[in-house]
Enzyme design. Structure first.
Site, PDB file in Angstrom:
ATOM      1  N   ARG A   9      15.898   5.471  40.695  1.00  0.00           N
ATOM      2  CA  ARG A   9      16.510   6.786  40.914  1.00  0.00           C
ATOM      3  C   ARG A   9      17.672   6.729  41.908  1.00  0.00           C
ATOM      4  O   ARG A   9      18.354   7.722  42.123  1.00  0.00           O
ATOM      5  CB  ARG A   9      15.445   7.769  41.409  1.00  0.00           C
ATOM      6  CG  ARG A   9      14.320   7.933  40.389  1.00  0.00           C
ATOM      7  CD  ARG A   9      13.270   8.862  40.881  1.00  0.00           C
ATOM      8  NE  ARG A   9      13.681  10.226  40.544  1.00  0.00           N
ATOM      9  CZ  ARG A   9      13.058  11.305  40.947  1.00  0.00           C
ATOM     10  NH1 ARG A   9      12.012  11.197  41.727  1.00  0.00           N
ATOM     11  NH2 ARG A   9      13.490  12.489  40.610  1.00  0.00           N
ATOM     12  N   CYS A  10      17.892   5.556  42.493  1.00  0.00           N
ATOM     13  CA  CYS A  10      18.923   5.376  43.519  1.00  0.00           C
ATOM     14  C   CYS A  10      20.174   4.756  42.896  1.00  0.00           C
ATOM     15  O   CYS A  10      20.128   3.663  42.329  1.00  0.00           O
ATOM     16  CB  CYS A  10      18.390   4.482  44.631  1.00  0.00           C
ATOM     17  SG  CYS A  10      19.623   4.014  45.859  1.00  0.00           S
ATOM     18  N   GLY A  11      21.301   5.449  43.016  1.00  0.00           N
ATOM     19  CA  GLY A  11      22.564   4.955  42.474  1.00  0.00           C
ATOM     20  C   GLY A  11      22.984   3.624  43.065  1.00  0.00           C
ATOM     21  O   GLY A  11      23.449   2.734  42.349  1.00  0.00           O
TER      22      GLY A  11
END
Length: 113
Positions: A9-11
């Site tokens: 979920r972390c860019g």
């Protein structure tokens, strides 16, 4: 083999994987929110990073602010908080042998590849 402690979920974490893919290096993805490191594993990661445990904590996370922010905690207590609440762990962590970095900014990863 290179290990990446990854949160999909972390860019920044996704960018790290793209960069590693382009480099052609073999790597292993560790989804640390699902496969939570043990206390001892977290200690080893922190030693490889050569930082204090608090430097690996995402101090703006709601859980940290609500449960831990105003407490005086030992290094071991901070590590235990990260093991119990892995969302608190900064990411992505890239480990290559005995060296590790939090790849923020992404260029930090180049120092250990």
């Amino acid at each position: 083999m290179i290990q990446v402690y990854h949160n999909s979920r972390c860019g920044k974490s996704r960018e790290c994987l793209i960069s590693l893919e382009k480099s052609g290096q073999e790597y292993e993805i560790i989804k640390y929110l699902d496969d939570v490191p043990t206390f001892d594993e977290m200690k080893v990661i922190i030693q490889k990073l050569q930082i204090k445990p608090i430097e690996l904590v995402r101090v703006k996370e709601k859980i940290w602010i609500e449960k831990f922010k105003n407490l005086t905690m030992t290094d071991d207590e901070i590590i235990q908080a990260m093991v119990a609440n892995p969302i608190l762990v900064e990411r992505p962590i890239v480990i290559n042998g005995n060296k590790a970095v939090v790849a923020r900014p992404l260029e930090k990863m180049n120092s250990i590849l």
